[in-house]
Design an enzyme around this catalytic site. Structure first.
Site, mmCIF file in Angstrom:
data_model
loop_
_atom_site.group_PDB
_atom_site.id
_atom_site.type_symbol
_atom_site.label_atom_id
_atom_site.label_comp_id
_atom_site.label_asym_id
_atom_site.label_seq_id
_atom_site.Cartn_x
_atom_site.Cartn_y
_atom_site.Cartn_z
ATOM 1 N N VAL A 32 0.842 -1.188 0.000
ATOM 2 C CA VAL A 32 0.000 0.000 0.000
ATOM 3 C C VAL A 32 0.884 1.247 0.000
ATOM 4 C CG1 VAL A 32 -1.745 1.244 1.312
ATOM 5 C CG2 VAL A 32 -1.773 -1.249 1.257
ATOM 6 N N LYS A 36 0.591 1.530 -4.755
ATOM 7 C CA LYS A 36 0.027 0.599 -5.733
ATOM 8 C C LYS A 36 -1.436 0.924 -6.061
ATOM 9 C CE LYS A 36 -0.371 -3.435 -4.026
ATOM 10 N NZ LYS A 36 -1.531 -4.287 -3.839
ATOM 11 N N HIS A 113 1.547 -7.957 1.758
ATOM 12 C CA HIS A 113 2.187 -8.574 2.916
ATOM 13 C C HIS A 113 2.457 -10.061 2.706
ATOM 14 C CE1 HIS A 113 1.497 -5.144 5.758
ATOM 15 N NE2 HIS A 113 0.831 -4.790 4.679
ATOM 16 N N SER A 468 -3.959 -43.672 23.459
ATOM 17 C CA SER A 468 -3.045 -44.540 24.196
ATOM 18 C C SER A 468 -3.745 -44.958 25.489
ATOM 19 C CB SER A 468 -1.760 -43.758 24.521
ATOM 20 O OG SER A 468 -0.960 -44.515 25.391
ATOM 21 N N LYS A 472 -6.834 -50.759 23.011
ATOM 22 C CA LYS A 472 -6.674 -51.350 21.669
ATOM 23 C C LYS A 472 -5.936 -52.680 21.738
ATOM 24 C CE LYS A 472 -4.201 -47.897 20.059
ATOM 25 N NZ LYS A 472 -4.091 -47.057 21.256
ATOM 26 N N SER A 540 -3.319 -44.270 15.447
ATOM 27 C CA SER A 540 -3.775 -43.732 14.156
ATOM 28 C C SER A 540 -4.734 -42.551 14.353
ATOM 29 C CB SER A 540 -4.393 -44.819 13.264
ATOM 30 O OG SER A 540 -5.225 -45.688 13.984
HETATM 31 N N1 LIG Z 1 4.025 -38.748 22.116
HETATM 32 C C1 LIG Z 1 3.370 -39.913 22.098
HETATM 33 N N2 LIG Z 1 2.083 -39.957 21.686
HETATM 34 C C2 LIG Z 1 1.432 -41.139 21.647
HETATM 35 N N3 LIG Z 1 1.990 -42.308 21.999
HETATM 36 C C3 LIG Z 1 3.283 -42.306 22.410
HETATM 37 C C4 LIG Z 1 4.020 -41.116 22.475
HETATM 38 N N4 LIG Z 1 5.261 -41.414 22.904
HETATM 39 C C5 LIG Z 1 5.308 -42.733 23.109
HETATM 40 N N5 LIG Z 1 4.110 -43.290 22.822
HETATM 41 C C6 LIG Z 1 3.838 -44.731 22.823
HETATM 42 O O1 LIG Z 1 3.715 -45.122 21.444
HETATM 43 C C7 LIG Z 1 2.527 -45.822 21.213
HETATM 44 C C8 LIG Z 1 1.741 -45.251 20.040
HETATM 45 O O2 LIG Z 1 2.333 -45.568 18.837
HETATM 46 P P1 LIG Z 1 1.456 -45.657 17.533
HETATM 47 O O3 LIG Z 1 2.372 -46.129 16.487
HETATM 48 O O4 LIG Z 1 0.228 -46.405 17.782
HETATM 49 O O5 LIG Z 1 1.097 -44.103 17.307
HETATM 50 S S1 LIG Z 1 0.533 -43.405 15.995
HETATM 51 O O6 LIG Z 1 -0.486 -44.287 15.423
HETATM 52 O O7 LIG Z 1 1.637 -43.168 15.080
HETATM 53 O O8 LIG Z 1 -0.062 -42.131 16.460
HETATM 54 C C9 LIG Z 1 1.672 -45.657 22.439
HETATM 55 O O9 LIG Z 1 1.226 -46.965 22.676
HETATM 56 P P2 LIG Z 1 -0.281 -47.324 23.097
HETATM 57 O O10 LIG Z 1 -0.377 -46.853 24.499
HETATM 58 O O11 LIG Z 1 -0.335 -48.824 22.959
HETATM 59 O O12 LIG Z 1 -1.246 -46.657 22.185
HETATM 60 C C10 LIG Z 1 2.579 -45.145 23.511
HETATM 61 O O13 LIG Z 1 2.942 -46.205 24.362
HETATM 62 N N1 LIG Z 2 -13.102 -52.228 29.051
HETATM 63 C C1 LIG Z 2 -11.800 -52.231 28.824
HETATM 64 N N2 LIG Z 2 -11.321 -52.468 27.590
HETATM 65 C C2 LIG Z 2 -10.001 -52.477 27.348
HETATM 66 N N3 LIG Z 2 -9.066 -52.239 28.279
HETATM 67 C C3 LIG Z 2 -9.481 -51.995 29.548
HETATM 68 C C4 LIG Z 2 -10.860 -51.965 29.857
HETATM 69 N N4 LIG Z 2 -10.978 -51.684 31.165
HETATM 70 C C5 LIG Z 2 -9.730 -51.547 31.641
HETATM 71 N N5 LIG Z 2 -8.808 -51.731 30.689
HETATM 72 C C6 LIG Z 2 -7.358 -51.643 30.886
HETATM 73 O O1 LIG Z 2 -6.847 -50.527 30.161
HETATM 74 C C7 LIG Z 2 -5.546 -50.786 29.712
HETATM 75 C C8 LIG Z 2 -5.508 -50.545 28.225
HETATM 76 O O2 LIG Z 2 -4.176 -50.669 27.743
HETATM 77 P P1 LIG Z 2 -3.811 -51.094 26.291
HETATM 78 O O3 LIG Z 2 -4.661 -52.228 25.859
HETATM 79 O O4 LIG Z 2 -2.342 -51.259 26.226
HETATM 80 O O5 LIG Z 2 -4.283 -49.833 25.484
HETATM 81 P P2 LIG Z 2 -3.725 -49.261 24.101
HETATM 82 O O6 LIG Z 2 -3.201 -50.402 23.317
HETATM 83 O O7 LIG Z 2 -4.922 -48.641 23.477
HETATM 84 O O8 LIG Z 2 -2.694 -48.278 24.493
HETATM 85 C C9 LIG Z 2 -5.220 -52.216 30.068
HETATM 86 O O9 LIG Z 2 -4.490 -52.267 31.258
HETATM 87 C C10 LIG Z 2 -6.591 -52.826 30.290
HETATM 88 O O10 LIG Z 2 -6.555 -53.898 31.215
#
Ligand SMILES: Nc1ncnc2c1ncn2[C@@H]1O[C@H](COP(=O)(O)OS(=O)(=O)O)[C@@H](OP(=O)(O)O)[C@H]1O
Ligand SMILES: Nc1ncnc2c1ncn2[C@@H]1O[C@H](COP(=O)(O)OP(=O)(O)O)[C@@H](O)[C@H]1O
Length: 629
Positions: A32, A36, A113, A468, A472, A540
């Site tokens: 400006v 311009k 800008h 986490s 799962k 994921s």
């Molecule tokens: N910053 C951070 N954020 C999330 N998770 C973390 C991080 N650092 C380490 N961890 C551990 O790594 C596991 C997740 O890995 P993933 O490969 O499933 O993650 S992702 O899908 O790429 O987001 C996850 O495992 P789960 O608890 O089984 O989900 C964690 O134990």
């Molecule tokens: N209803 C439920 N379903 C799944 N896990 C449960 C439940 N209630 C309690 N838990 C506990 O939660 C925790 C889940 O951990 P994990 O299976 O490693 O989770 P992720 O893989 O999503 O990180 C385990 O210790 C499991 O015993």
């Protein structure tokens, strides 16, 4: 009718009236403060083609908002929105139309800008010439470099260097010459070969419409005279006929035409053409238009072609001269200007739109990003809003294309977010990467169905997603045990485990997570191809990557399982003590704390871990999978 609509109706009528005159599209760059808006205002006003109602509005606005003591403030002509006026900056691309006896013009006024780089790129992508404004007192600035770089990136080959405010430097030729020398050096680096420098005072009108007696030392044209005369017709390499097919017209059994706008070259009935990417050949039978058949049609003309043979052509294909067809490829090196609020993540799947074609695409690698102010190359893992990167691009299907330098229509593309359909980037193809040409899919006789049949099952991918500690791994593990007990062949891919091997180079930034999921999805796909029931247990967190994973599989093969555990619950469990560490700031980018988790919108299964035990949920899920067999 609102003032804007009236104005655009008048402009359309005006353009029709002047149809036979050549059109020049140009942009003005500068800020400006460089004057311009004043310059464009003066061009519009002095060329007497300002629409009357605009002029009346301008006079009343000048009294209200003007900065010129009640005189007409030309800057108000181009700063369309009142919000802009209050801020004193232009925030969007404003297109203006004007004309003289010799030529008609469309000028895009682009904001100065850095945060508006994307707006400037939008204006530049259709312009043939740029007027780069420089304040004679300030000389070349960072923004002069930025604007010139974006202009060159988007294929502008003609620049007018308007050195403005010459009145404030005593119309001194030495000042002008110094700025011109500096700019010529910059232009050479950027590959801009046509630079016409003009000393002006937009405020006083010197050298804008007519040559000014204040600068007798200047021997070149006045700005308007130059704009009227310049031959800015695309002087890119001559290429043969190309027309992207916008739609296939099939009003009845007897007529089948391919409608589109000619992007390059010329076509006549009888000419040999090839449809791409299929490579089928034929001849043009007729060139049909609303005004009757044509004997020939050139670039810019909208036509419907009928062909001598019944060949299969769909929307998005390119019909081209058989003797000089464009290349077809699925991998490119390209410049990408990122326009999205969220950063560009390599590996994420976007829609790429080029010509009339839309295909899925990923940026596989950012070679470097380019500092738009200095043109320095910098390392980059992602691109933020308004950043430019030099990237490798991979498309899911091959397309016909041209290098952007040769043809803007077939070399320019946009990237579109697959979730919300927003345009997130503009790009220019440099050249095709040929690696793919030598790698062909190897046909094998034993297929997935055969492998699964011998195992007595249907191959599938059960994709567990959730925070986490949501459960799962626990549930996936129980499901796998049930399936195994029922005689099925399975494999469990768990994030924690895969990250120890295949993905041990990846951390938890957004771009690493994208790559993490891309790789595990590809592995899951291979395992499903091997006939297995694959359980994937990864956080994921992003919808886009779960969608990408889903798209790898056939219908019904991919089952998304959302392990729905609220953050408070997962955090309370905190088996691995990670949430506590994340809260204490010892772990960065932790999902749910300082990294997002995008909840699934259409998962096949949603498991409520608050209401049910892991065993009950696993039992139900396994039963559903077994039932479907
Ligand atoms: N910053 C951070 N954020 C999330 N998770 C973390 C991080 N650092 C380490 N961890 C551990 O790594 C596991 C997740 O890995 P993933 O490969 O499933 O993650 S992702 O899908 O790429 O987001 C996850 O495992 P789960 O608890 O089984 O989900 C964690 O134990
Ligand atoms: N209803 C439920 N379903 C799944 N896990 C449960 C439940 N209630 C309690 N838990 C506990 O939660 C925790 C889940 O951990 P994990 O299976 O490693 O989770 P992720 O893989 O999503 O990180 C385990 O210790 C499991 O015993």
């Amino acid at each position: 009718m609102a003032r804007n609509e009236e104005a655009s109706a008048a402009v359309a009528a005006y353009l029709r009236q002047h149809e036979s005159k050549r059109l020049l599209r140009f942009i003005t760059c500068g800020s400006v403060d460089d004057g311009k808006s004043t310059l464009i205002g003066r061009l519009l006003h002095d060329s007497k083609l300002l629409l009357d109602d605009q002029l009346a509005a301008l006079q009343s606005d000048s009294l209200r908002f003007g900065t010129q003591n009640g005189e007409i403030d030309f800057a108000l002509l181009v700063d369309g929105l009142s919000a802009e006026r209050e801020q004193g900056i232009t925030i969007d691309v404003a297109y203006r139309f004007f004309g003289t006896d010799k030529r008609k013009f469309i000028v895009a006024d682009c904001p100065g800008h850095e945060q508006y780089t994307r707006n400037m790129a939008t204006g530049a992508s259709t312009a043939e010439l740029a007027v780069v404004l420089v304040d004679a007192r300030k000389g070349l600035l960072t923004q002069t470099r930025r604007h010139s770089y974006i202009a060159s990136l988007l294929g502008i080959r003609h620049v007018v260097l308007a050195v403005n405010k010459m009145d404030l430097v005593g119309y001194d030729q030495a000042v002008f010459d110094g700025i011109v020398d500096g700019y010529r050096e910059l232009a050479a680096q950027l590959g801009i070969h046509n630079v016409v420098p003009i000393p002006v005072s937009a405020l006083k009108g010197d050298n804008v419409l007519a040559l000014s007696p204040a600068m007798p030392w200047y021997r070149g044209p006045a700005l308007l005279g130059h704009l009227e005369e310049v031959d800015a017709a695309d002087d890119a390499r001559d290429i043969g006929f190309r027309m992207p097919v916008q739609w296939v017209s099939r009003p009845d059994q007897n007529f089948r035409g391919f409608a589109g706008t000619v992007a390059a070259g010329e076509i006549a009935p009888g000419a040999g053409v090839v449809a791409l990417p299929s490579g089928r050949r034929s001849r043009v039978a007729r060139i049909v238009t609303a005004d009757g058949d044509l004997a020939r049609a050139g670039a810019g003309r909208a036509v419907t072609l009928t062909l001598a043979d019944e060949i299969d052509i769909s929307r998005g294909d390119v019909i081209a001269a058989a003797s000089d067809p464009p290349q077809v490829a699925d991998q490119f090196a390209a410049h990408v200007l990122w326009m999205g609020e969220q950063p560009l993540l390599p590996g994420r799947s976007y829609w790429l739109k080029i010509g009339a074609r839309t295909v899925a695409a990923q940026i596989t690698e950012i070679k470097h990003k380019v500092d738009v102010n200095t043109q320095k190359q910098l390392a980059a893992k992602h691109l933020e809003l308004n950043e430019v990167g030099y990237c490798n691009l991979y498309l899911d299907e091959p397309i016909a294309f041209e290098a952007y330098a040769d043809n803007r229509e077939l070399g320019g593309f946009v990237l579109i977010d697959r979730q919300d359909n927003a345009t997130v980037a503009a790009g220019t193809i440099d050249f095709a990467l040929r690696r793919a040409a030598n790698i062909h899919w190897q046909h094998v006789d034993v297929d997935q169905a055969a492998r699964a049949r011998i195992k007595g099952q249907q191959a599938r991918c059960l994709w567990f997603t959730g925070l986490s500690g949501s459960g799962k791994s626990t549930i996936a593990n129980l499901v796998e045990k049930r399936l195994l007990a029922a005689g099925h062949h399975t494999y469990l891919l768990d994030g924690d485990n895969v990250r120890h091997g295949l993905n041990k180079d990846l951390g938890f930034t957004d771009e690493d997570r994208v790559e993490n999921i891309r790789r595990v999805a590809e592995v899951a796909k291979l395992m499903v191809d091997a006939g297995l029931i694959v359980l994937v247990s990864f956080i994921s967190p992003f919808r886009a990557e779960r969608r990408m994973a889903r798209d790898l599989f056939a219908d019904g093969e991919f089952l998304e399982v959302f392990v729905d555990t609220p953050l408070e619950v997962a955090e309370k469990r905190d088996e691995k003590g990670l949430y506590a560490k994340a809260r204490a700031g010892l772990i960065k980018n932790f999902t749910g704390i300082d990294s997002p988790y995008e909840t699934p919108e259409a998962a096949e299964f949603v498991l409520d871990t608050g209401e049910n035990t892991a065993e009950a949920l696993a039992e139900r899920l396994a039963a559903a999978v077994l039932r479907a067999d």
